[in-house]
Design a protein around this motif. Sequence first.
Motif, PDB file in Angstrom:
ATOM      1  N   ASP A  29       0.802  -1.233   0.000  1.00  0.00           N
ATOM      2  CA  ASP A  29       0.000   0.000   0.000  1.00  0.00           C
ATOM      3  C   ASP A  29       0.831   1.276   0.000  1.00  0.00           C
ATOM      4  O   ASP A  29       0.484   2.233   0.667  1.00  0.00           O
ATOM      5  CB  ASP A  29      -0.930   0.036   1.229  1.00  0.00           C
ATOM      6  N   TYR A  31       1.361   3.212  -2.500  1.00  0.00           N
ATOM      7  CA  TYR A  31       0.915   4.206  -3.475  1.00  0.00           C
ATOM      8  C   TYR A  31      -0.455   4.760  -3.113  1.00  0.00           C
ATOM      9  O   TYR A  31      -1.078   5.446  -3.895  1.00  0.00           O
ATOM     10  CB  TYR A  31       0.880   3.586  -4.884  1.00  0.00           C
ATOM     11  N   ASP A  32      -0.939   4.427  -1.897  1.00  0.00           N
ATOM     12  CA  ASP A  32      -2.275   4.868  -1.511  1.00  0.00           C
ATOM     13  C   ASP A  32      -2.328   6.353  -1.205  1.00  0.00           C
ATOM     14  O   ASP A  32      -3.303   7.020  -1.477  1.00  0.00           O
ATOM     15  CB  ASP A  32      -2.749   4.085  -0.284  1.00  0.00           C
ATOM     16  N   ASP A  33      -1.279   6.875  -0.614  1.00  0.00           N
ATOM     17  CA  ASP A  33      -1.316   8.266  -0.196  1.00  0.00           C
ATOM     18  C   ASP A  33       0.025   8.938  -0.457  1.00  0.00           C
ATOM     19  O   ASP A  33       0.730   9.318   0.475  1.00  0.00           O
ATOM     20  CB  ASP A  33      -1.672   8.336   1.302  1.00  0.00           C
ATOM     21  N   PRO A  34       0.415   9.074  -1.703  1.00  0.00           N
ATOM     22  CA  PRO A  34       1.730   9.660  -2.001  1.00  0.00           C
ATOM     23  C   PRO A  34       1.878  11.068  -1.435  1.00  0.00           C
ATOM     24  O   PRO A  34       2.910  11.427  -0.893  1.00  0.00           O
ATOM     25  CB  PRO A  34       1.794   9.665  -3.531  1.00  0.00           C
ATOM     26  N   GLU A  35       0.784  11.820  -1.520  1.00  0.00           N
ATOM     27  CA  GLU A  35       0.819  13.203  -1.034  1.00  0.00           C
ATOM     28  C   GLU A  35       1.119  13.260   0.468  1.00  0.00           C
ATOM     29  O   GLU A  35       1.993  13.982   0.912  1.00  0.00           O
ATOM     30  CB  GLU A  35      -0.550  13.831  -1.302  1.00  0.00           C
ATOM     31  N   GLY A  36       0.362  12.441   1.214  1.00  0.00           N
ATOM     32  CA  GLY A  36       0.501  12.475   2.664  1.00  0.00           C
ATOM     33  C   GLY A  36       1.835  11.914   3.118  1.00  0.00           C
ATOM     34  O   GLY A  36       2.469  12.465   4.022  1.00  0.00           O
ATOM     35  N   ASP A  37       2.281  10.831   2.476  1.00  0.00           N
ATOM     36  CA  ASP A  37       3.533  10.214   2.902  1.00  0.00           C
ATOM     37  C   ASP A  37       4.701  11.167   2.735  1.00  0.00           C
ATOM     38  O   ASP A  37       5.632  11.172   3.532  1.00  0.00           O
ATOM     39  CB  ASP A  37       3.781   8.934   2.096  1.00  0.00           C
ATOM     40  N   ARG A  39       4.624  14.251   3.204  1.00  0.00           N
ATOM     41  CA  ARG A  39       4.584  15.287   4.239  1.00  0.00           C
ATOM     42  C   ARG A  39       4.885  14.713   5.614  1.00  0.00           C
ATOM     43  O   ARG A  39       5.337  15.401   6.501  1.00  0.00           O
ATOM     44  CB  ARG A  39       3.206  15.944   4.301  1.00  0.00           C
ATOM     45  N   ARG A  40       4.547  13.420   5.782  1.00  0.00           N
ATOM     46  CA  ARG A  40       4.650  12.833   7.105  1.00  0.00           C
ATOM     47  C   ARG A  40       6.064  12.888   7.663  1.00  0.00           C
ATOM     48  O   ARG A  40       6.282  12.917   8.864  1.00  0.00           O
ATOM     49  CB  ARG A  40       4.188  11.379   7.073  1.00  0.00           C
ATOM     50  N   LEU A  42       7.915  15.218   7.711  1.00  0.00           N
ATOM     51  CA  LEU A  42       8.131  16.497   8.385  1.00  0.00           C
ATOM     52  C   LEU A  42       7.517  16.521   9.780  1.00  0.00           C
ATOM     53  O   LEU A  42       7.764  17.431  10.550  1.00  0.00           O
ATOM     54  CB  LEU A  42       7.518  17.627   7.552  1.00  0.00           C
ATOM     55  N   SER A  43       6.684  15.520  10.068  1.00  0.00           N
ATOM     56  CA  SER A  43       6.014  15.507  11.359  1.00  0.00           C
ATOM     57  C   SER A  43       7.013  15.114  12.443  1.00  0.00           C
ATOM     58  O   SER A  43       7.824  14.209  12.258  1.00  0.00           O
ATOM     59  CB  SER A  43       4.859  14.517  11.309  1.00  0.00           C
TER      60      SER A  43
END
Lengths: 62, 749
Positions: A29, A31-37, A39-40, A42-43
């Motif tokens: 999984d 490729y489910d959330d490329p955008e969020g991954d 950014r994560r 940086l958390s």
Amino acid sequence: MDVLGYLIPASLLLGGLGLAAFFWTLRSDQYDDPEGDSRRILSDEYDEHPKPDSPNDDRGGS
Amino acid sequence: MSDTAPSPAACAACAVTPAAAVLARHDARAQEATILLALPGIDGAVGISAVERTLRGLEGVRAARVNLTQKRVTVTADPGVDPRTLTEALAAAGHEARELDADSLAATKTDRAGRDLLMRLGVAGFAAMNVMLLSVAVWSGAEGATRDLFHWISAAIALPAVLFCGQPFFRAAAAGLRRGQMNMDVPISLAIILASGMSLYETAHGGAHAYFDAAVMLTFFLLAGRYLDHRTRAVARSAAEELAALELPRAARRTASGEETVPLSEIAVGDTVLVRPGGRMPVDGVVIEGESEIDRSLLTGETLPVRAGPGDTVSAGEVTLTGPLALRVTAAGRDSSLHALTDLVAIAESGRANYRPLADRVARLYSPGVHILAALALAGWFLATHDLRLALNVAAAVLIITCPCALALAVPAVTTAASGRLFRRGVLIKSATALERMAEADVVVFDKTGTLTAGTPELEAPWSHDPQALGIAAALAEGSAHPLARALAAAARAQGVAPGAVDALREVPGYGVEALQNGVRVRLGRGDWVGAPAEDATVATTWLKIGAGAPEVFRFTDRLRPGARAAVAGLRAEGLAVRLVSGDAERAVSAMAAELGIDDWTARATPQEKAALIAALGRGGHKVLMVGDGLNDTAALSAAHVSIAPASALDAARVASDMVLVGSDLSALPEARRIAVRATRRIRENFGIAVAYNLVAVPLAMAGLVTPLIAALAMSSSSICVSLNALRVAPPRPDGTPRRAPVAEPIEV
């Protein structure tokens, strides 16, 4: 040209490794959330900590 | 865990949250419920951790994971957790959230198809790279046994890869042929199969030219186009599903033993259905118990709530504001008035049914052309040389060269780039051709209530009221969930007026709120209830009466949606004529039109009149962009050339429209139009590139001058040109400032 006998299988093997790695990323999984991954990273939260006991488990003894 | 399997009903909270219990039952483990929430406004790493931290800090939540790509959060929680507490907690933390129905989000199915395509794309890419490397040796002059060896190895990689990766095309071509249609997949499949077959034959006979690399690369580029197309569609579909999931099709039915929540389809005429304050009527019916005010704005566009008591009839889609109601069902499902409006939509549907997308128009010319060219090449070369092998080789080269790689990428690459940009601006595209149609629009028709206005009232001139009276009114208003009461309380807070001290507060459903202040009876509510003089009935008012004193009036206006001014100004700057058509009373519509500077407005329009107006504009040669949210707009939305609904719109309106505005800000509309215009221009340019490439390459192929090297170069360069051109949909901002026109807009609180 005998060296081809080693080089071609070797290159195919290496390419195959890449393909296998691609299949692995597909299955886990990634490729489910490329955008969020992207950014994560940086958390500053550490999200691998053991999950705290949920309140439901405390009530569960009855 | 000592507790093996507590039934969901074992927890007290489950009895009051049937929706969560239903979800829990779907879960095989019955131990946890999965709740999906839409987060239209989330952005960046800070947003992710803030939302997740907020949710994890809530009672009963076990895990929360944000998906930024889909703007969604998946919450794993105890079965008893009410999704509403989650959305409220998020709203308190400043994040807009909406509940989604996890059942109707069949996301797994879509994902599987996408994953399948991605896997084939990966295999094709792997094969293409390897075959290309092996071909380099052949192109640089390998001969004899070495060339044959390389050809055989290429065949060993390419043939299985083509057979596996080409399946989507083969299947689509077969399906098309069975229906007697010649779609794009037929020449594609023919090119792939003929290229591989001829190359295998050549290899077996020690020939010099093998097109394995071309066959695999074709598959790779075409799959890339197909995958992009699928992604755009999947996003659109999941958006549509997500919106459908906002409305839970359930109703609370009263039975002999109490109350049960059942799917809407099980409700029959004669049943008794309960509707809580804030709830939407699921059926048409007659009120048998309870008093309330009902909001019909979504059905008629009226902003003023109407009173309803026993004996009054209500229609599906109306919202009860103050009191709970029990209804005897007179019509449900297909017979309800909600469905009658849907029928109107079906009639109006023809508005854009005859629109043919650009890609189809091109494909219609393209498919037969390719076959004729290849057949001509085959026949010509065979007649000239009587060498079938040579003729077949040339025919294969023609098919490979004309294979619509660039064409297949021309539209999806642009729509992917454009819809990605629109998604970031909060606009979801539901229909594949919406961008093209949006670019053609020359008239925009706005609905008023709920579209240009936020649908929430706002206290008029709060400073004009005596602070003490306002304080008492606010204290009373705190006791009610009525929109006017909430607006009053919010206005008092904004004025810095603290609610006065009152006790014995109670709400009288359908009338208002009353309480005691220092032993004096104070009332806030309808004019006729507090004994106020009759007022203009087109303005929303509530009255405050302190003891025996004269009642004081509070007037309300419907608040403008943020960005409404910018949207109207921006669309006008784009050269569109702006019109306002509303079902609301004349006074309210003209005031709104004057405020926004719209000269052309129509008030008191029935749903039929709205649709007729749009159809008349369409007959007059105009392409209408309709923006509306209500049920009364659905027919107009479908009749329009292209339509947009805000996410707060009713289900039917969102279904009828091509695009959905996820955020509450309307200023995304002009930018959406600009992006649509630019995207359509890029699509046309892409077709131009593809045609130019064919004009050069096809004569070469027909003349038999194309070698596998030239085929490979031509194919990849045209595909890359098209993809790069598509990315220009969003050109870089030269000075780093937002491209949105800086429109002076008064602050709207």
